[in-house]
Scaffold this active site. Structure first.
Site, PDB file in Angstrom:
ATOM      1  N   LEU A  42       0.878  -1.168   0.000  1.00 45.53           N
ATOM      2  CA  LEU A  42       0.000   0.000   0.000  1.00 45.53           C
ATOM      3  C   LEU A  42       0.915   1.218   0.000  1.00 45.53           C
ATOM      4  O   LEU A  42       1.756   1.370   0.886  1.00 45.53           O
ATOM      5  CB  LEU A  42      -0.903  -0.021   1.239  1.00 45.53           C
ATOM      6  CG  LEU A  42      -2.019   1.017   1.337  1.00 45.53           C
ATOM      7  CD1 LEU A  42      -2.989   0.900   0.168  1.00 45.53           C
ATOM      8  CD2 LEU A  42      -2.772   0.860   2.655  1.00 45.53           C
ATOM      9  N   ASP A  43       0.789   2.074  -1.003  1.00 39.55           N
ATOM     10  CA  ASP A  43       1.700   3.208  -1.171  1.00 39.55           C
ATOM     11  C   ASP A  43       1.789   4.059   0.091  1.00 39.55           C
ATOM     12  O   ASP A  43       0.796   4.190   0.827  1.00 39.55           O
ATOM     13  CB  ASP A  43       1.233   4.105  -2.322  1.00 39.55           C
ATOM     14  CG  ASP A  43       1.512   3.491  -3.686  1.00 39.55           C
ATOM     15  OD1 ASP A  43       2.265   2.500  -3.744  1.00 39.55           O
ATOM     16  OD2 ASP A  43       0.970   4.000  -4.689  1.00 39.55           O
TER      17      ASP A  43
END
Length: 302
Positions: A42-43
């Site tokens: 997840l960025d």
């Protein structure tokens, strides 16, 4: 403190600004667990659900990597950036002349199979080098379009130029690119200003916990936040085995479906979760050609 052999799934609510690996390392230190892994990056600029697998649960992390994801996202119409999000430099600005009805119509056009061109600011590799390294050097390389599936796409709020939407999508979907493409469909361009993941496969943000809450908790309270290993497998049909069949299964033996007290409600070649008579998870198997074939075993019965 000695590392612990702990089995389970932690539903973490990752904050903005922290990488998935950094979040994993912090959780691993808090739990002092021997073996841990996350289920897909997840960025740092995104927040929300990051399932972390401990111990035997790591055997099933690939299932969540392949699973559909659900996000809530906000895009700003009329402004395009180099990265497709608020971190990039502004490329251009355009007037926003559309209304809510036009936004709804545009969203509807992106439901189903679509082709996305991966963004230059992504971790995809070309000749062994991530695309973002080319982008930072001012280079653009050709990227092939990839087919992804948008399962659902709904408008949450429309306060132009800002539009918030909820999307459920297949593995490999870039929500930044989706926002940019919707902006182009509306004739004004767009970039992403907020991204929050709310679902991964059968798991939801509703039961997630923050790192700050875990920091403040006791070890017993932290352990109580762990979901069982089979939380990852809740969409699979289940089958129970008596003691004799369970022993054979744990030794890797294939079982005839005719030997089971009840046949699993699974399609041909489908995967099932397998339990013993005491409802302990034994592993995952495939039901095919009249046989239940072990695929992954849970050695602790967690």
């Amino acid at each position: 403190m000695a590392r612990r052999a702990l089995d389970g799934v932690l539903l973490l609510d990752k904050p903005v600004g922290l990488s998935s690996n950094d979040a994993l390392m912090r959780a691993k230190r808090l739990y002092q667990v021997k073996k841990a892994g996350h289920t897909g990056t997840l960025d740092p600029l995104a927040s929300g659900l990051l399932p972390l697998c401990f111990g035997e649960a790591t055997k099933f992390s690939q299932d969540l990597l392949e699973a559909d994801k659900t996000y809530e996202a906000t895009m700003r119409l009329g402004v395009r950036t180099t990265t497709g999000d608020a971190e990039g430099d502004v490329l251009d600005t355009r007037d926003v002349s559309c209304d809510e009805a036009a936004v709804r119509a545009a969203l509807a056009r992106f439901v189903g199979e679509i082709v996305q061109v991966p963004p230059m600011y992504s971790a995809l590799k070309r000749d062994g080098k991530p695309l973002y390294e080319y982008a930072r050097a001012g280079q653009t390389v050709e990227r092939e379009g990839r087919t992804v599936t948008i399962r659902a796409l709904a408008l949450v709020s429309c306060a132009l130029p800002d539009v918030t939407f909820r999307v459920t999508c297949s593995k490999g979907t870039y929500v930044r690119t989706l926002a940019e493409d919707i902006g182009e469909a509306l004739g004004c361009g767009a970039h992403l200003t907020m991204l929050r993941r709310t679902g991964v496969g059968p798991l939801t943000l509703e039961h997630a916990v923050t790192l700050d809450a875990l920091d403040a908790a006791t070890q017993d309270e932290r352990d109580a936040r762990l979901a069982p290993v089979d939380a990852l497998l809740s969409t699979f049909p289940c089958v129970k085995l008596d003691a004799a069949l369970a022993t054979r299964f744990l030794h890797g033996q294939r079982l005839k479906l005719s030997e089971l007290a009840a046949r699993p409600d699974a399609a041909e070649g489908g995967r099932v979760r397998v339990y013993d008579a005491d409802d302990r998870l034994l592993g995952v198997a495939r039901a095919s050609e009249g046989v239940l074939a072990p695929e992954r075993l849970v050695v602790t019965g967690a």
